[in-house]
Design a protein around this motif. Structure first.
Motif, PDB file in Angstrom:
ATOM      1  N   ASP A 146      41.362  87.081  -9.499  1.00  0.00           N
ATOM      2  CA  ASP A 146      41.947  86.065 -10.365  1.00  0.00           C
ATOM      3  C   ASP A 146      42.589  84.987  -9.489  1.00  0.00           C
ATOM      4  O   ASP A 146      42.499  85.037  -8.258  1.00  0.00           O
ATOM      5  N   ALA A 147      43.221  84.001 -10.102  1.00  0.00           N
ATOM      6  CA  ALA A 147      43.776  82.875  -9.340  1.00  0.00           C
ATOM      7  C   ALA A 147      44.800  83.338  -8.313  1.00  0.00           C
ATOM      8  O   ALA A 147      44.828  82.851  -7.175  1.00  0.00           O
ATOM      9  N   ALA A 148      45.644  84.299  -8.698  1.00  0.00           N
ATOM     10  CA  ALA A 148      46.675  84.781  -7.767  1.00  0.00           C
ATOM     11  C   ALA A 148      46.045  85.525  -6.593  1.00  0.00           C
ATOM     12  O   ALA A 148      46.447  85.347  -5.438  1.00  0.00           O
ATOM     13  N   ALA A 149      45.047  86.360  -6.876  1.00  0.00           N
ATOM     14  CA  ALA A 149      44.382  87.110  -5.808  1.00  0.00           C
ATOM     15  C   ALA A 149      43.632  86.161  -4.873  1.00  0.00           C
ATOM     16  O   ALA A 149      43.634  86.347  -3.652  1.00  0.00           O
ATOM     17  N   ARG A 150      43.009  85.120  -5.440  1.00  0.00           N
ATOM     18  CA  ARG A 150      42.287  84.160  -4.609  1.00  0.00           C
ATOM     19  C   ARG A 150      43.248  83.438  -3.658  1.00  0.00           C
ATOM     20  O   ARG A 150      42.958  83.280  -2.467  1.00  0.00           O
ATOM     21  N   SER A 151      44.391  83.006  -4.172  1.00  0.00           N
ATOM     22  CA  SER A 151      45.381  82.339  -3.320  1.00  0.00           C
ATOM     23  C   SER A 151      45.893  83.274  -2.236  1.00  0.00           C
ATOM     24  O   SER A 151      46.081  82.869  -1.082  1.00  0.00           O
ATOM     25  N   ALA A 152      46.105  84.538  -2.625  1.00  0.00           N
ATOM     26  CA  ALA A 152      46.587  85.516  -1.647  1.00  0.00           C
ATOM     27  C   ALA A 152      45.555  85.752  -0.552  1.00  0.00           C
ATOM     28  O   ALA A 152      45.902  85.901   0.626  1.00  0.00           O
ATOM     29  N   GLU A 153      44.270  85.769  -0.915  1.00  0.00           N
ATOM     30  CA  GLU A 153      43.214  85.968   0.075  1.00  0.00           C
ATOM     31  C   GLU A 153      43.153  84.797   1.057  1.00  0.00           C
ATOM     32  O   GLU A 153      42.950  84.995   2.253  1.00  0.00           O
ATOM     33  N   ILE A 154      43.334  83.585   0.560  1.00  0.00           N
ATOM     34  CA  ILE A 154      43.330  82.423   1.444  1.00  0.00           C
ATOM     35  C   ILE A 154      44.506  82.482   2.412  1.00  0.00           C
ATOM     36  O   ILE A 154      44.348  82.289   3.623  1.00  0.00           O
ATOM     37  N   SER A 155      45.685  82.790   1.896  1.00  0.00           N
ATOM     38  CA  SER A 155      46.867  82.888   2.764  1.00  0.00           C
ATOM     39  C   SER A 155      46.707  84.002   3.789  1.00  0.00           C
ATOM     40  O   SER A 155      47.068  83.853   4.965  1.00  0.00           O
ATOM     41  N   HIS A 156      46.153  85.118   3.343  1.00  0.00           N
ATOM     42  CA  HIS A 156      45.932  86.255   4.226  1.00  0.00           C
ATOM     43  C   HIS A 156      44.966  85.892   5.353  1.00  0.00           C
ATOM     44  O   HIS A 156      45.199  86.186   6.529  1.00  0.00           O
ATOM     45  N   THR A 214      44.245  76.799  10.524  1.00  0.00           N
ATOM     46  CA  THR A 214      43.575  76.133   9.406  1.00  0.00           C
ATOM     47  C   THR A 214      44.639  75.608   8.459  1.00  0.00           C
ATOM     48  O   THR A 214      45.735  76.176   8.348  1.00  0.00           O
ATOM     49  N   HIS A 215      44.318  74.546   7.777  1.00  0.00           N
ATOM     50  CA  HIS A 215      45.256  73.948   6.832  1.00  0.00           C
ATOM     51  C   HIS A 215      44.558  73.831   5.488  1.00  0.00           C
ATOM     52  O   HIS A 215      43.520  73.198   5.359  1.00  0.00           O
ATOM     53  N   SER A 216      45.139  74.485   4.511  1.00  0.00           N
ATOM     54  CA  SER A 216      44.497  74.528   3.206  1.00  0.00           C
ATOM     55  C   SER A 216      45.558  74.483   2.127  1.00  0.00           C
ATOM     56  O   SER A 216      46.621  75.129   2.251  1.00  0.00           O
ATOM     57  N   LEU A 217      45.289  73.753   1.059  1.00  0.00           N
ATOM     58  CA  LEU A 217      46.160  73.761  -0.109  1.00  0.00           C
ATOM     59  C   LEU A 217      45.787  74.967  -0.943  1.00  0.00           C
ATOM     60  O   LEU A 217      44.730  75.001  -1.578  1.00  0.00           O
ATOM     61  N   VAL A 218      46.640  75.993  -0.911  1.00  0.00           N
ATOM     62  CA  VAL A 218      46.334  77.220  -1.638  1.00  0.00           C
ATOM     63  C   VAL A 218      46.585  76.998  -3.115  1.00  0.00           C
ATOM     64  O   VAL A 218      47.676  76.597  -3.523  1.00  0.00           O
ATOM     65  N   ALA A 219      45.542  77.238  -3.917  1.00  0.00           N
ATOM     66  CA  ALA A 219      45.669  77.014  -5.362  1.00  0.00           C
ATOM     67  C   ALA A 219      46.576  78.060  -5.997  1.00  0.00           C
ATOM     68  O   ALA A 219      46.688  79.166  -5.520  1.00  0.00           O
TER      69      ALA A 219
END
Length: 616
Positions: A588-598, A611-616
């Motif tokens: 879901d949206a929260a898991a996707r953001s957590a995966e990017i941050s991880h 890397t620089h990314s705007l985490v949704a």
């Protein structure tokens, strides 16, 4: 993600299971790999550890018809197996340690892997720059006898290197597939490698082999084992595959409680590191292939041991066109001023530089330090003094702990690279599983080592070997084109549906001839390349999710592709891959953001990738 429970000590200290970095538990349905183990929570043999040696043993056992399971706490090939120098080699420097058996076996296995895994294992021209003629002749026998460096290292001169290479060549007489070594004098050496130090006296050139995709080779070996299990008699009778494997599944503890159906073996507690769920699993024999963490694994099983004494090795990957050109397509393999054998190794359009060899602190993550980077720059300057290298050229770093035996006062460079198997059986009047612990082991000999381990397991089970893996092609190496003309024919036959030659060649490089199954999947529905890279498409990512046990976003970047290794991960790529994988992996949206941050945290902390990314 649940924090790691107290007492869990198995496997490498893995950032993907650290509470500070890991995503929350997924809301997805249970993974198929875990479901298959829970559905039938028993196997004759349980292999613990998903590096190349554990996976190789899993494959060999499955081919013998053994009911076998494998669990790996992190991702496959995540520990030492994924932190190697990417070489398949005989280990010429082991000769001065007197490890003639290991060198002979390694050369034979190198030649064999060139034949059975040609999609990943390639010949590697290697040159040793030499700056003296007779240096080291007196100190070499002392090193050989004591396995210690006495005083300031004495540089190995041409006489010693010539002797070693002649012996090395002799091990390739039976079935050798690479040319014999050659010696060049000062003028020829500089003519072939003009950027070398001008005082070079000789250049010795010989061939070993390289493996540019060790993680994907490990996956191929694993999938061979799973395929063998699906065709076993029990599977045909509707009893499910006799070879099942899961990553992100850790062993927590073991008891002597036997399988209730057979009254044999012991019980282990397994934990799904992606959901936190636990369950019991029974096995008659447990094979501990957790590398440098073998002792910690045994401790968790209640059988403490002191077998291991691993050393840390680090590498850097450089985007340096000047250094790449200076190598002229060869690995430069030489002795640095401290006596350590090091390498400068062209890989595509990048250059790998390594490696260190220092005692490891097992309480800390293995990372490449500033001091090691300074050492690497110094060694580059030792042979290519006019070529500048800077930290800005570093696109990736990696470090791992070699699974070496306990060595006490022996200096790290002299510790044996050979392997042995330690066996512990339950008391004659008691119950429990037989535990085989692998001590040591190296990439080049994984097939032979797996054969040895499998034979020992078969003896414990009262079974006999049915098939040899010595000539059996590995995964996408079966039917792989034998030459450039064959590659071009293969590419022409598999282009289509908007897939050009470069994209098709990328698939052949990544999967070998298993690319045919991937292409069939790609062509079964609408597809498009990612916006952030032309090396991946939406349906290829979906294929990885369905068939390659992807647990985290970072698995795709580091181990299913070489994008991180080559410094090609961007914030846009992180966001796009995470978005595509969210569907098949049910993030879901929260898991996707957590995966990017991880993924960002793992890449920065362990590999110095920003890397620089705007985490949704």
């Amino acid at each position: 993600m649940h924090a790691k429970p107290k007492g869990v000590v198995l496997g490498p200290k893995d950032p993907t299971v650290q509470p500070s970095a890991a995503p929350a538990p997924k809301p997805a349905a249970e993974r198929n790999s875990v479901h298959n183990l829970r559905l039938r929570p028993h196997a004759k043999v349980l292999v613990v550890g998903g590096g190349i040696n554990g996976v190789g043993t899993f494959r060999d056992l499955a081919l013998q018809g053994v009911d076998v399971a494998l669990v790996e706490r992190g991702d496959y090939c995540q520990g030492a197996s994924g932190a190697s120098s990417h070489m398949i080699h005989g280990g010429i420097r082991y000769l001065e340690n007197g490890e003639f058996r290991l060198v002979r076996e390694s050369v034979v296995e190198r030649n064999r892997l060139l034949r059975i895994a040609p999609h990943y294992v390639k010949p590697l021209q290697t040159t040793i720059p030499i700056f003296s003629t007779f240096s080291g002749i007196l100190s070499a026998p002392l090193r050989f006898l004591t396995h210690k460096q006495q005083g300031k290292p004495k540089e190995r001169g041409a006489f010693l290197i010539k002797l070693g290479l002649s012996l090395y060549d002799s091990f390739s007489r039976d079935g050798g597939s690479v040319p014999r070594h050659q010696f060049r004098g000062h003028k020829r050496a500089l003519a072939e490698l003009p950027d070398l130090r001008p005082d070079v006296k000789y250049a010795a050139t010989y061939f070993d082999a390289s493996v540019h995709n060790p993680e994907r080779l490990t996956l191929d070996v694993l999938q061979d084992g799973e395929k063998a299990g699906q065709s076993a008699p029990g599977a045909a009778a509707g009893q499910g595959s006799s070879a099942r494997a899961s990553n992100y599944l850790s062993l927590q503890s073991m008891t002597s409680r036997p399988n209730p159906g057979t009254g044999k073996g012991g019980t282990v507690r397994l934990r799904d590191e992606l959901t936190g769920e636990e369950f019991d699993f029974t096995a008659d024999v447990i094979v501990n292939t957790t590398g440098a963490w073998v002792d910690l694994t045994n401790e968790a099983m209640g059988t403490a041991s002191r077998f291991m004494g691993g050393t840390k090795g680090s590498h850097i990957v450089l985007d340096s066109p000047e250094l790449l050109a200076a190598c002229r397509g060869r690995e430069i393999f030489f002795e640095h001023t401290d006596g350590r054998i090091v390498l400068i190794y062209p890989m595509g359009d990048r250059v790998l530089v390594g490696t260190t060899d220092v005692d490891a602190d097992m309480s800390q993550d293995s990372v490449c330090t500033d001091e090691e980077i300074d050492y690497f720059f110094d060694l580059v300057g030792h042979v290519f003094p006019k070529i500048p290298v800077t930290r800005n050229q570093i696109v990736y770093t990696f470090s791992g702990v070699r699974p070496l035996p306990r060595h006490d006062a022996t200096q790290p460079g002299f510790v044996s690279r050979d392997y042995r198997i330690e066996t512990r059986r339950p008391a004659p009047t008691g119950t429990g599983a037989v535990v085989l612990s692998l001590v040591g082991g190296k990439w080049t000999t994984f097939r032979a080592l797996a054969e040895h381990l499998t034979n020992d397991v078969l003896a414990e089970l009262g079974m006999h070997r049915k098939i040899s893996t010595a000539q059996l092609p590995i995964g996408g190496g079966a039917g792989f084109p034998a030459d450039d003309a064959g590659v071009q024919r293969w590419l022409k036959a598999h282009m289509g549906r908007g897939r050009d030659a470069d994209r098709t060649a990328g698939l052949l490089t990544r999967y070998g001839t298993r690319a045919e199954a991937v292409i069939e999947y790609l062509d079964a529905g609408p597809d498009r390349l990612l916006h952030s890279t032309r090396e991946l498409s939406v349906r290829e990512l979906e294929f990885m999710a369905a068939h390659e046990q992807v647990g985290h976003l970072v698995d795709v970047l580091i181990r299913r592709t070489s994008l991180a290794f080559r410094g090609l991960v961007t914030g846009e790529l992180l966001n796009e891959v995470a978005e595509v994988m969210s569907g098949p992996l049910q993030w879901d949206a929260a898991a996707r953001s957590a995966e990017i941050s991880h993924a960002q945290e793992v890449l920065q902390r362990l590999h110095r990738v920003e890397t620089h990314s705007l985490v949704a």
